[in-house]
Design an enzyme around this catalytic site. Structure first.
Site, PDB file in Angstrom:
ATOM      1  CD  GLU A 167      -6.052   5.672   2.537  1.00 28.44           C
ATOM      2  OE1 GLU A 167      -4.761   5.436   3.123  1.00 28.44           O
ATOM      3  OE2 GLU A 167      -6.198   6.180   1.279  1.00 28.44           O
ATOM      4  CG  ASP A 211      -2.164   0.833   1.010  1.00 25.66           C
ATOM      5  OD1 ASP A 211      -2.240   1.659   0.000  1.00 25.66           O
ATOM      6  OD2 ASP A 211      -3.087   0.613   1.684  1.00 25.66           O
TER       7      ASP A 211
HETATM    8  C1  BGC Z   1      -5.125   2.832   0.311  1.00 28.62           C
HETATM    9  C2  BGC Z   1      -5.436   1.750  -0.635  1.00 28.62           C
HETATM   10  C3  BGC Z   1      -5.338   2.275  -2.132  1.00 28.62           C
HETATM   11  C4  BGC Z   1      -4.201   2.872  -2.210  1.00 28.62           C
HETATM   12  C5  BGC Z   1      -4.161   3.493  -3.690  1.00 28.62           C
HETATM   13  C6  BGC Z   1      -3.729   3.469  -0.317  1.00 28.62           C
HETATM   14  O1  BGC Z   1      -3.658   4.574   0.632  1.00 28.62           O
HETATM   15  O2  BGC Z   1      -4.961   2.403   1.591  1.00 28.62           O
HETATM   16  O3  BGC Z   1      -6.655   1.253  -0.351  1.00 28.62           O
HETATM   17  O4  BGC Z   1      -5.795   1.258  -3.059  1.00 28.62           O
HETATM   18  O5  BGC Z   1      -3.775   3.882  -1.502  1.00 28.62           O
HETATM   19  O6  BGC Z   1      -4.835   4.637  -3.649  1.00 28.62           O
HETATM   20  C1  BGC Z   2      -3.837   9.487  -2.365  1.00 21.89           C
HETATM   21  C2  BGC Z   2      -4.516   8.062  -2.157  1.00 21.89           C
HETATM   22  C3  BGC Z   2      -3.590   7.548  -0.972  1.00 21.89           C
HETATM   23  C4  BGC Z   2      -3.173   8.377   0.280  1.00 21.89           C
HETATM   24  C5  BGC Z   2      -2.404   7.661   1.082  1.00 21.89           C
HETATM   25  C6  BGC Z   2      -3.486  10.331  -1.283  1.00 21.89           C
HETATM   26  O1  BGC Z   2      -3.021  11.357  -1.496  1.00 21.89           O
HETATM   27  O2  BGC Z   2      -4.433   9.947  -3.313  1.00 21.89           O
HETATM   28  O3  BGC Z   2      -4.781   7.179  -2.829  1.00 21.89           O
HETATM   29  O4  BGC Z   2      -4.305   6.254  -0.471  1.00 21.89           O
HETATM   30  O5  BGC Z   2      -2.581   9.549  -0.296  1.00 21.89           O
HETATM   31  O6  BGC Z   2      -2.450   7.952   2.366  1.00 21.89           O
END
Ligand code: BGC
Ligand code: BGC
Length: 840
Positions: free
Chosen positions: A537, A337
């Site tokens: 998130e 990830d």
């Molecule tokens: C998320 C994933 C996601 C990835 C790409 C991560 O931060 O936990 O679920 O697929 O980013 O965007």
């Molecule tokens: C991205 C997400 C990713 C996250 C990581 C974002 O900037 O767009 O896809 O999961 O950062 O924490």
């Protein structure tokens, strides 16, 4: 070596690895017993023999193995490492992808072509072509392996304007319909193919055990059996038959079950936290869905940010290699990830041989790819990562690329379905989504015969979520957090209000929209649509299971309507069950609608009767997890898992206690709002030499009268504080004695955002600090006086300058040495801002 790993005994590969390897390589593999690995204590070590052994449906075949072995034999170390490192389109160009031989790219939630999240579909396809062309260009003598593009199509092709947005998984869990799941997957795969990508980071097969976790809605259910029932169908719908080959010839993409393992089992539901559970719980709750996923031949699995008993999964060889690959037979590739490797003990975002040695095959290094590539090339060359492991990772990636038929598929725009824009947001797909919405609605209370809405009624539609497609879609929709978009960004979509208006009129009645409830004509019934605002998130994590205070106004609307003798139907938009006893008490009927997505018409299908007065559809949705009786995550249950009424069920209602059973102080990473610090936070003016004034009321004076603090308006009357600084040095800060841990947030792309207005530009340059770590704040001096702006600094800028992000007691600290006048309305974490301040 006690246990022999697959990658230490490559069959066909062995020969070529030795051939291409050179002396350091064989020495390294012979030395594999001393691999550089993150330490894994016994409580974080899996015992594979206790786990099931699924049937992996994609046996290796000699022809493919020979082909990929021959290819690997021709590859340089740089090319091999290129396959292993994945970059984000926001941080890499096709030229760079070519120069570094990158094998994969992704678009994170906030990335789009030309740094535009909302770029038109044609631009996505054109960018896919550009990366493809760069990857297969062999003019510099390389092997030219076509690149694959991964995207978070987690509820439809949800990053793309115009796509069908299906309900988030929690709503699908309520629908209890595995066939529907497969149809959703097929429609999603087709929509992905229109824009040229080959890979979705879905389905999320998490089994959330604590709904304070902001990502709980990405999971179908807290019940492992229900999740397991869905997973195989979802993977099949995306990838086609388990034994399928040449997927790109058909309407398919590759899937990724995520996040392996126990992302939904962390303590207190903390995002990216630690699951402190037994191996039995790990297997029976969180591991269960991986069995059907493997039996469907899921091509990739994304490793979780989170840990198990203190060890981050991304570095846990016991989970990645011994259990998943060696025992459970997973023969696709493992992707990590977003910068998760940087959280493994002993690693940084720039270097992590430990994760590859633990069994990771592709490292998602979105903005850190160049450093990661450089370090991994060196580590492969000096044997820190054995060449046999590198070759195995590359072979796994190439095997999946061959299964896709990627080598023969031609450029993305030339493949079947590409650019067929009638498929993106196709009426047939929207019909499936609308069906899913209908089936996901869970009726929790139904008194007084108010449902379904009778033909010819006059209906009031109220609540702040009634006409807001972003809100009904939740996070991971067009933008990462699902914020900063309006109805205009959803062409072809239907808000809940619009759907209700159409249905009520079709049945000979009329409807009016008044979010605050101030109707023009007294209605026969009111539908109040309310609930959570989008989050993904971090931003969605809660301390208690309650609606954030600023979202509770519709409750008062319900009370007022009820007092006026109007029957109230509450429709709640949320990613999870929350303490809702007051709303449940006041409403005549209460519907949990989850995060329905772009087809809001599905709500009206069930709520509004046909012209003949008969229901058009009944409620069939059942709770995908228990509904709480208090705001405590470990408190008593009000409605059990599986609860849900139909229109003919008559359940008597007894008034519920309205005690949430918790204290209410959840700052939700908003530390200063409407000009006032959050509970346990304070606003101070200081000079750095010991003179400090805490501002508790205004007007106030500080620093011997050098600074005057007054109230000023922003959004609401006196919604901000104004600081008139006659001369420096002066600092304005928002701080707390109880520091917050923002280390995970700093690893992601979250911003520290201050909403400010410069009233009189500063005489001297200003700085902005987290704790005692300042960065220049040139935008402050350059601002147009009198304009409100949100200024965002990526948290990682402060982290890079050495701020201790695990203990942030001062998230905002503005210092200037001369006279200035400015106003401050809000300080918080967010993912977007008007002005983004670059890292120095
Ligand atoms: C998320 C994933 C996601 C990835 C790409 C991560 O931060 O936990 O679920 O697929 O980013 O965007
Ligand atoms: C991205 C997400 C990713 C996250 C990581 C974002 O900037 O767009 O896809 O999961 O950062 O924490």
């Amino acid at each position: 070596m006690m246990r022999k790993s697959l990658w230490l005994m490559p069959l066909v590969l062995g020969a070529c690895a030795a051939q291409a390897g050179g002396p350091t390589r064989s020495a390294a593999s012979a030395d594999a017993g001393k691999l550089l690995l993150a330490p894994v204590p016994p409580e974080a070590t899996a015992h594979p023999a206790l786990w099931p052994k699924p049937h992996w449906p994609q046996p290796r075949d000699a022809a493919t193995e020979a082909r990929l072995a021959a290819l690997i034999a021709r590859m340089t170390v740089e090319e091999k490492v290129g396959q292993i490192v994945q970059a984000d389109i926001g941080s890499v160009t096709p030229e760079e992808a070519k120069a570094y031989h990158l094998g994969s790219i992704l678009n994170g939630g906030n990335s789009g072509p030309g740094h535009d999240d909302l770029a038109p579909r044609e631009k996505w396809l054109a960018l896919a072509d550009a990366f493809y062309a760069a990857s297969v260009d062999t003019s510099n003598g390389g092997v030219g392996i076509p690149i694959i593009w991964g995207t978070d199509a987690v509820h439809g092709h949800s990053n793309i304007v115009g796509a069908t947005i299906f309900p988030h998984n929690v709503g699908l869990g309520a629908a209890r319909d595995p066939d529907l799941i497969e149809r959703i997957a097929r429609a999603t795969a087709l929509e992905i193919r229109t824009t040229g990508m080959e890979w979705t980071f879905a389905p999320t097969v998490t089994v959330p055990q604590d709904y304070r976790w902001g990502r709980a809605y990405e999971g179908y259910s807290s019940d492992p059996a229900l999740v397991s029932e869905y997973v195989g169908r979802m993977v099949q719908g995306l990838q086609g038959p388990a034994t399928g080959k040449d997927l790109l010839k058909g309407p398919y993409v590759i899937a990724s079950t995520k996040h392996y393992l126990a992302d939904g089992g962390t303590v207190d539901g903390r995002d990216q936290g630690d699951a402190r559970i037994s191996e039995e719980q790990l297997r029976d709750i969180h591991g269960a869905p991986y069995v059907p996923a493997l039996e469907q031949g899921v091509a990739t699995i994304m490793v979780s940010f989170s840990g198990w008993n203190g060890v981050k999964n991304t570095g846990n060889k016991s989970l990645l290699t011994d259990l998943l690959k060696d025992h459970m037979g997973f023969d696709g590739f493992l992707v990590s990830d977003w910068n998760a490797h940087g959280q493994v003990a002993g690693c940084t975002n720039a270097s992590c041989p430990q994760t590859i040695n633990a069994g990771l095959d592709m490292v998602m290094a979105p903005d850190s790819w160049k450093a990661m590539w450089t370090s991994l090339v060196a580590q492969a060359k000096d044997g820190t990562v054995p060449m046999a492991r590198i070759d195995d990772a590359v072979a796994r990636i190439l095997r999946v690329k061959m299964r896709l038929g990627l080598f023969e598929a031609g450029k993305p725009s030339s493949r079947p379905y590409a650019g067929q824009w009638d498929l993106l947001g196709a009426p047939a797909h929207r019909a499936i989504a609308r069906e899913a919405v209908r089936k996901s609605l869970v009726l929790l209370k139904d008194q007084g015969g108010v449902l379904p809405i009778k033909p010819g009624s006059h209906i009031l539609v109220a609540g702040d979520a009634a006409d807001d497609i972003a809100r009904q879609s939740g996070g991971w929709t067009l933008t990462w957090q699902g914020t900063d978009v309006t109805n205009a960004n959803f062409p072809g979509a239907t808000s809940i209000w619009k759907g209700l208006d159409e249905a009520v009129r079709a049945a000979g009645g009329s409807a009016e929209l008044a979010p605050g409830g101030a109707y023009r004509k007294k209605p026969d019934a009111a539908i109040v649509v309310f609930g959570e605002t989008p989050y993904a998130e971090f931003q969605g994590d809660l301390k208690t299971l309650q609606l954030r205070p600023e979202l509770r106004a519709p409750f008062a609307t319900m009370q007022r309507l009820k007092a006026a003798g109007i029957p109230v139907i509450a429709v709640m938009i949320s990613g999870r069950p929350l303490f809702m006893n007051p709303e449940l008490n006041v409403a005549d009927a209460f519907v949990a609608a989850w995060l329905p997505g772009s087809e809001g018409g599905g709500v009206a299908d069930v709520l509004v009767a046909g012209k003949d007065g008969k229901p058009r559809f009944d409620f069939t949705g059942k709770l995908p997890t228990a509904w709480p009786a208090t705001a405590r995550a470990d408190g008593p249950v009000l409605f059990p898992f599986g609860y849900g009424l139909g229109l003919n069920d008559r359940a008597p209602w007894t008034t519920l206690s309205e005690e949430p059973g918790v204290e209410t102080s959840d700052s939700g990473n908003v530390w200063f709002a409407r000009g006032i610090p959050a509970a346990s936070w304070s606003l101070r003016v200081l000079d750095g030499a010991g003179d400090t004034t805490r501002i508790t009321s205004v007007p106030a004076a500080a620093l011997g009268g050098r600074v005057k603090v007054t109230a000023t308006d922003h959004v609401v009357q006196e919604g901000a504080r104004q600081f008139a600084i006659a001369g420096g040095p002066a600092t304005v800060e928002v701080s707390s004695h109880a520091p917050v841990d923002l280390s995970r947030e700093s690893n992601g792309d979250l911003l520290l955002v201050a909403t400010m207005r410069v009233d009189q530009p500063p005489e001297q340059p200003a700085t902005l600090a987290v704790n005692r770590t300042p960065i220049p704040f040139a935008a402050f001096s350059a601002a147009t006086a009198g304009q409100w702006r949100s200024y965002g600094v990526p948290l990682k800028c402060f982290a890079a300058k050495g701020a201790d992000m695990t203990r942030v007691e001062t998230p905002f600290r503005l210092t200037t040495d001369g006279a200035a006048r400015f106003s401050l309305a809000e300080v918080r974490l967010a993912s977007v801002a008007d002005v983004i301040i670059p890292c120095p």
